[in-house]
Design a protein around this motif. Structure first.
Motif, PDB file in Angstrom:
ATOM      1  N   LEU A  63       0.807  -1.220   0.000  1.00 25.53           N
ATOM      2  CA  LEU A  63       0.000   0.000   0.000  1.00 25.53           C
ATOM      3  C   LEU A  63       0.843   1.274   0.000  1.00 25.53           C
ATOM      4  O   LEU A  63       0.342   2.333  -0.347  1.00 25.53           O
ATOM      5  N   THR A  64       2.084   1.190   0.432  1.00 24.85           N
ATOM      6  CA  THR A  64       2.950   2.365   0.498  1.00 24.85           C
ATOM      7  C   THR A  64       4.289   2.033  -0.147  1.00 24.85           C
ATOM      8  O   THR A  64       4.672   0.868  -0.238  1.00 24.85           O
ATOM      9  N   PRO A  65       5.016   3.058  -0.594  1.00 28.02           N
ATOM     10  CA  PRO A  65       6.320   2.784  -1.201  1.00 28.02           C
ATOM     11  C   PRO A  65       7.348   2.334  -0.175  1.00 28.02           C
ATOM     12  O   PRO A  65       7.273   2.684   0.994  1.00 28.02           O
ATOM     13  N   ARG A  66       8.289   1.538  -0.636  1.00 25.33           N
ATOM     14  CA  ARG A  66       9.395   1.131   0.230  1.00 25.33           C
ATOM     15  C   ARG A  66      10.272   2.330   0.517  1.00 25.33           C
ATOM     16  O   ARG A  66      10.503   3.168  -0.332  1.00 25.33           O
ATOM     17  N   ASN A  67      10.769   2.394   1.734  1.00 27.69           N
ATOM     18  CA  ASN A  67      11.603   3.506   2.168  1.00 27.69           C
ATOM     19  C   ASN A  67      13.071   3.088   2.078  1.00 27.69           C
ATOM     20  O   ASN A  67      13.498   2.139   2.721  1.00 27.69           O
ATOM     21  N   LYS A  73      18.548  11.890   3.843  1.00 24.61           N
ATOM     22  CA  LYS A  73      18.037  12.042   2.483  1.00 24.61           C
ATOM     23  C   LYS A  73      16.914  11.034   2.266  1.00 24.61           C
ATOM     24  O   LYS A  73      17.118   9.826   2.373  1.00 24.61           O
ATOM     25  N   GLU A  74      15.732  11.539   1.968  1.00 26.01           N
ATOM     26  CA  GLU A  74      14.572  10.672   1.824  1.00 26.01           C
ATOM     27  C   GLU A  74      14.472  10.158   0.396  1.00 26.01           C
ATOM     28  O   GLU A  74      14.440  10.930  -0.565  1.00 26.01           O
ATOM     29  N   ARG A  75      14.455   8.830   0.270  1.00 31.18           N
ATOM     30  CA  ARG A  75      14.299   8.197  -1.037  1.00 31.18           C
ATOM     31  C   ARG A  75      13.245   7.105  -0.903  1.00 31.18           C
ATOM     32  O   ARG A  75      13.422   6.156  -0.140  1.00 31.18           O
ATOM     33  N   LEU A  76      12.164   7.279  -1.631  1.00 37.12           N
ATOM     34  CA  LEU A  76      11.088   6.291  -1.589  1.00 37.12           C
ATOM     35  C   LEU A  76      11.099   5.482  -2.876  1.00 37.12           C
ATOM     36  O   LEU A  76      11.282   6.019  -3.962  1.00 37.12           O
ATOM     37  N   GLY A  77      10.884   4.188  -2.725  1.00 37.22           N
ATOM     38  CA  GLY A  77      10.839   3.303  -3.891  1.00 37.22           C
ATOM     39  C   GLY A  77       9.436   3.240  -4.464  1.00 37.22           C
ATOM     40  O   GLY A  77       8.573   4.058  -4.187  1.00 37.22           O
ATOM     41  N   LYS A  78       9.224   2.220  -5.276  1.00 35.14           N
ATOM     42  CA  LYS A  78       7.926   2.022  -5.909  1.00 35.14           C
ATOM     43  C   LYS A  78       6.958   1.344  -4.940  1.00 35.14           C
ATOM     44  O   LYS A  78       7.370   0.710  -3.985  1.00 35.14           O
ATOM     45  N   ILE A  79       5.664   1.475  -5.232  1.00 40.98           N
ATOM     46  CA  ILE A  79       4.662   0.692  -4.527  1.00 40.98           C
ATOM     47  C   ILE A  79       4.664  -0.658  -5.214  1.00 40.98           C
ATOM     48  O   ILE A  79       4.313  -0.784  -6.379  1.00 40.98           O
ATOM     49  N   SER A  80       5.075  -1.672  -4.507  1.00 39.59           N
ATOM     50  CA  SER A  80       5.338  -2.972  -5.128  1.00 39.59           C
ATOM     51  C   SER A  80       4.081  -3.786  -5.437  1.00 39.59           C
ATOM     52  O   SER A  80       4.077  -4.573  -6.367  1.00 39.59           O
ATOM     53  N   LYS A  81       3.026  -3.605  -4.659  1.00 45.89           N
ATOM     54  CA  LYS A  81       1.818  -4.419  -4.768  1.00 45.89           C
ATOM     55  C   LYS A  81       2.149  -5.906  -4.684  1.00 45.89           C
ATOM     56  O   LYS A  81       1.509  -6.739  -5.307  1.00 45.89           O
ATOM     57  N   MET A  82       3.166  -6.235  -3.899  1.00 51.72           N
ATOM     58  CA  MET A  82       3.616  -7.617  -3.782  1.00 51.72           C
ATOM     59  C   MET A  82       2.922  -8.379  -2.660  1.00 51.72           C
ATOM     60  O   MET A  82       3.057  -9.577  -2.574  1.00 51.72           O
ATOM     61  N   GLY A  83       2.200  -7.700  -1.811  1.00 53.38           N
ATOM     62  CA  GLY A  83       1.568  -8.357  -0.672  1.00 53.38           C
ATOM     63  C   GLY A  83       0.330  -9.141  -1.068  1.00 53.38           C
ATOM     64  O   GLY A  83       0.066  -9.401  -2.247  1.00 53.38           O
ATOM     65  N   ASP A  84      -0.444  -9.499  -0.092  1.00 51.46           N
ATOM     66  CA  ASP A  84      -1.670 -10.263  -0.289  1.00 51.46           C
ATOM     67  C   ASP A  84      -2.710  -9.391  -0.991  1.00 51.46           C
ATOM     68  O   ASP A  84      -3.204  -8.413  -0.430  1.00 51.46           O
ATOM     69  N   ARG A  85      -3.042  -9.750  -2.205  1.00 43.29           N
ATOM     70  CA  ARG A  85      -3.949  -8.949  -3.023  1.00 43.29           C
ATOM     71  C   ARG A  85      -5.346  -8.851  -2.386  1.00 43.29           C
ATOM     72  O   ARG A  85      -5.982  -7.797  -2.410  1.00 43.29           O
ATOM     73  N   TYR A  86      -5.827  -9.955  -1.833  1.00 40.74           N
ATOM     74  CA  TYR A  86      -7.150  -9.977  -1.216  1.00 40.74           C
ATOM     75  C   TYR A  86      -7.214  -9.043  -0.004  1.00 40.74           C
ATOM     76  O   TYR A  86      -8.148  -8.249   0.131  1.00 40.74           O
TER      77      TYR A  86
END
Length: 118
Positions: A63-67, A73-86
């Motif tokens: 639900l949130t980007p990886r930190n 220095k703040e760098r946020l990654g992509k929202i992976s959507k790798m968790g439980d879809r349901y």
């Protein structure tokens, strides 16, 4: 195909189990989380002690980007959507209903959510 009686029976059983489970009861105190979502979260993550905080859980769920921050220095990654879809879908639907409540019944809406939406 399920009959309405059988579907109603499963719904009743789910509600009873959610009422009996202490973990599901605690999860249902979160606005937008009902017996279905609480039971699914409890069954999937167990005690939840593997997460240090809510942000870590949200990141695991997708639900949130990886930190990837370091040294101020703040760098946020992509929202992976790798968790439980349901689970992700249940949580998004629950929160969407809470957001709609602000528009439909502002007198019953959570002040924090109303301020956030402004």
């Amino acid at each position: 195909m399920f009959s309405h009686n059988r579907l109603g029976w499963y719904e009743t059983m789910l509600r009873i189990r959610a009422r009996v489970s202490r973990q599901a009861q605690l999860l249902q105190t979160i606005p937008g989380v009902g017996p279905v979502t609480a039971s699914a979260v409890a069954a999937t993550i167990g005690s939840g002690r593997q997460f240090r905080n809510g942000l870590e859980f949200a990141t695991w769920l997708g639900l949130t980007p990886r930190n990837h921050s370091s040294g101020g220095k703040e760098r946020l990654g992509k929202i992976s959507k790798m968790g439980d879809r349901y689970l992700r879908q249940l949580i998004v639907v629950g929160m969407t209903s809470r957001v709609r409540q602000v528009a439909d019944h502002p007198e019953r809406a959570d002040p924090w959510l109303t301020k956030l939406l402004q």
